[in-house]
Structures are given as structure tokens and as C-alpha cells.
Design an enzyme around this catalytic site. Structure first.
Site, PDB file in Angstrom:
ATOM      1  N   CYS A  22      37.175  29.078  -8.958  1.00 14.35           N
ATOM      2  CA  CYS A  22      36.552  30.003  -8.052  1.00 14.35           C
ATOM      3  C   CYS A  22      35.081  30.455  -8.571  1.00 14.35           C
ATOM      4  O   CYS A  22      35.064  29.842  -9.651  1.00 14.35           O
ATOM      5  CB  CYS A  22      37.454  31.391  -8.068  1.00 14.35           C
ATOM      6  SG  CYS A  22      37.659  32.315  -9.600  1.00 14.35           S
TER       7      CYS A  22
ATOM      8  N   HIS B 109      43.292  33.610 -14.487  1.00 17.46           N
ATOM      9  CA  HIS B 109      43.345  32.235 -13.692  1.00 17.46           C
ATOM     10  C   HIS B 109      43.512  31.108 -14.736  1.00 17.46           C
ATOM     11  O   HIS B 109      43.165  31.446 -16.336  1.00 17.46           O
ATOM     12  CB  HIS B 109      41.961  32.032 -13.316  1.00 17.46           C
ATOM     13  CG  HIS B 109      41.838  32.601 -11.791  1.00 17.46           C
ATOM     14  ND1 HIS B 109      41.146  32.456 -10.831  1.00 17.46           N
ATOM     15  CD2 HIS B 109      42.428  33.671 -11.377  1.00 17.46           C
ATOM     16  CE1 HIS B 109      41.090  33.082  -9.944  1.00 17.46           C
ATOM     17  NE2 HIS B 109      41.827  34.073 -10.024  1.00 17.46           N
TER      18      HIS B 109
ATOM     19  N   CYS C 256      35.480  31.597 -12.603  1.00 19.22           N
ATOM     20  CA  CYS C 256      35.746  30.479 -13.440  1.00 19.22           C
ATOM     21  C   CYS C 256      34.654  29.651 -13.522  1.00 19.22           C
ATOM     22  O   CYS C 256      34.333  29.095 -14.609  1.00 19.22           O
ATOM     23  CB  CYS C 256      37.067  29.746 -13.001  1.00 19.22           C
ATOM     24  SG  CYS C 256      38.422  30.661 -13.075  1.00 19.22           S
TER      25      CYS C 256
ATOM     26  N   GLU D 281      42.160  28.359 -15.605  1.00 16.87           N
ATOM     27  CA  GLU D 281      40.644  28.042 -16.140  1.00 16.87           C
ATOM     28  C   GLU D 281      40.439  28.828 -17.375  1.00 16.87           C
ATOM     29  O   GLU D 281      40.086  28.416 -18.607  1.00 16.87           O
ATOM     30  CB  GLU D 281      39.650  27.622 -15.105  1.00 16.87           C
ATOM     31  CG  GLU D 281      40.022  26.733 -14.047  1.00 16.87           C
ATOM     32  CD  GLU D 281      40.682  27.475 -12.823  1.00 16.87           C
ATOM     33  OE1 GLU D 281      41.217  28.472 -12.958  1.00 16.87           O
ATOM     34  OE2 GLU D 281      40.120  27.300 -11.627  1.00 16.87           O
TER      35      GLU D 281
END
Lengths: 147, 147
Positions: free
Chosen positions: B85, B55, B88, B57
């Protein structure tokens, strides 16, 4: 027989945890198994890599996806020596892993304080296998830090 | 002035999200800022890297820690185009980041369904900046997938 096999894989995860201990990392190890084969082994490398995302589970997920050529870990089981944290549980949810077996729970830091809905609805969990070995290793590590 | 600066950084995160869109990834972008300087930029690379942990992040956290030489992101702000999410959020907790600014919320997939306690107690959050741009980008992406 299933239990014996689970124990065999958990012992491999414990070997990884001991490697982490030797390298002055919080001793947590993980392996991922697909069709009876260990396709990923990893230990916590947060200090060595200076990266909070380098938990054993995260490194094992990345390695297993690389091996399978799939971002989904369908048909796979993760064996890990400590209950995964919310970060790792979130990753395991994305990976839709079939099963998670952890040695010892972590009431303060583990994902279960947010409930099983952190995982994918099809993921099975069990814990308690080699619990004492994992706890002893963690206890020794944190005792050595307090000396 | 603070809001203008926040907007500037969020526009950089949106540029990253557009890069993800061009590469056929769910369009999410992130930047991390320390002392007014962008020290990490990343976009979602889950498909390209075939890795659920990739991801925006997560990649930004790893890059920022590498830049700072610290696993902790004290004094840093993350600007991200979508509510993080749980994976993260868990990583951001470990990093003890000072502040998180996200453009649009994600009631189904975001960490807030598990509550703000997923983050470190000292982490501040705010959202709504450039919300429409982020939502439009995500909408276009998912519409293009349904064609």
C-alpha cells in the site's frame, strides 16, 4: 476560539520537534487530540531507533490507537509541525483520522505531491499555523548539519 | 536459477501470510533477504496489535533494520504476497531498498495507483510470482468474512 485551541496543540507539537532537535533528529513533532485531550505525543526518532518507520506521526498513531483501544482514530486531530510524507499519509488514511493540521508544507517530501486522495475522503486538512517557528527550527537543524 | 530462488523466498512469505490467516488477520506475509539470507519475516498484525501501521512490510522493515544496524536496506529484497500500500511504499522509499517482489497486484489499494515514483529511483520491482496462491488465500479470507 477554535484557532486559539489549534495553536495551543500546535505549540505542543513544536515542543516535541524541539526535543527531536536536542536529540540530533530532524526536528519534527506531533500530537494527537481526542475530545480536547492530548492522547499521544511523539517526535521523530529515526536515528535513535535506526528505523525509517519511526516518524513522529507513525509513533503518535500507534500511541493514540493504544490509548483508545481502536485502530481507527475517528474523532481525532493530528497536529504535526511538517506536512506528512506519503508513508505517514498512508497510515493516516488507514486510521481514518478526522483532521490533520500541519505547520509548514513540504513540496519535495510531502504527500501533497501525490494529491489529497492519499488521505481518507473524510479527512480534513489545514496548514500554516506556527509555520515560521517550524521552518526556523528545520532551517537551523539543516544549517548545523552543513557546518 | 534466479527465478527458483525468488520462488523459494516468496514461498516463505506465503507461509507468513498463512500464519496471518490462522490468526484472523488479512493474510499478507513478507520476508526480507540480504545476501541470500532471510533477515526478517513478518505477517500482517493490524488486528492483534490494534494498529494500522502493523502491516507485514512495516514490521519486516523494522526487523531488518534492527538486524543490519542500518536504517537503509541497501542490498536487500522484499518478498511480499500483495502489492504494498502507499504507507508501505513510502517506508520502502525511505529505506532505499534494492528490490521489491510481490505476488499479486492490488489495483484498489496498492501504491501503483500513485505511480512508481512513490519508490526510491533505484528500487526495482517485479510481480506475478506465486500469484495464484496469494490470490486464493486472500479470496478465502474475505469469503470467510462474508459468511
Amino acid at each position: 476560539m477554535a484557532l486559539l485551541t489549534d495553536e495551543l496543540y500546535m505549540r505542543e507539537a513544536l515542543k516535541q520537534a524541539r526535543l527531536a532537535f536536542q536529540r540530533d533528529e530532524v526536528p519534527i513533532g506531533a500530537v494527537i487530540v481526542s475530545e480536547g485531550l492530548i492522547i499521544a505525543k511523539a517526535h521523530n526518532q529515526v536515528e535513535q531507533l535506526c528505523d525509517v518507520t519511526a516518524h513522529a506521526e507513525m509513533l503518535a498513531i500507534t500511541a493514540a490507537s493504544n490509548y483508545l483501544g481502536s485502530k481507527y482514530l475517528h474523532g481525532c486531530t493530528l497536529y504535526v509541525t511538517l506536512e506528512p510524507c506519503p508513508m505517514c499519509a498512508g497510515a493516516l488514511r488507514w486510521a481514518q483520522i478526522d483532521r490533520i493540521v500541519y505547520a509548514t508544507d513540504d513540496p519535495k517530501g510531502g504527500f501533497m505531491r501525490f494529491g489529497k486522495t492519499m488521505l481518507h475522503p473524510t479527512t480534513e486538512i489545514s496548514f500554516g499555523l506556527c509555520q515560521e517557528e517550524s521552518q526556523t527550527l528545520l532551517k537551523h537543524f539543516f544549517q548545523s548539519k552543513r557546518l
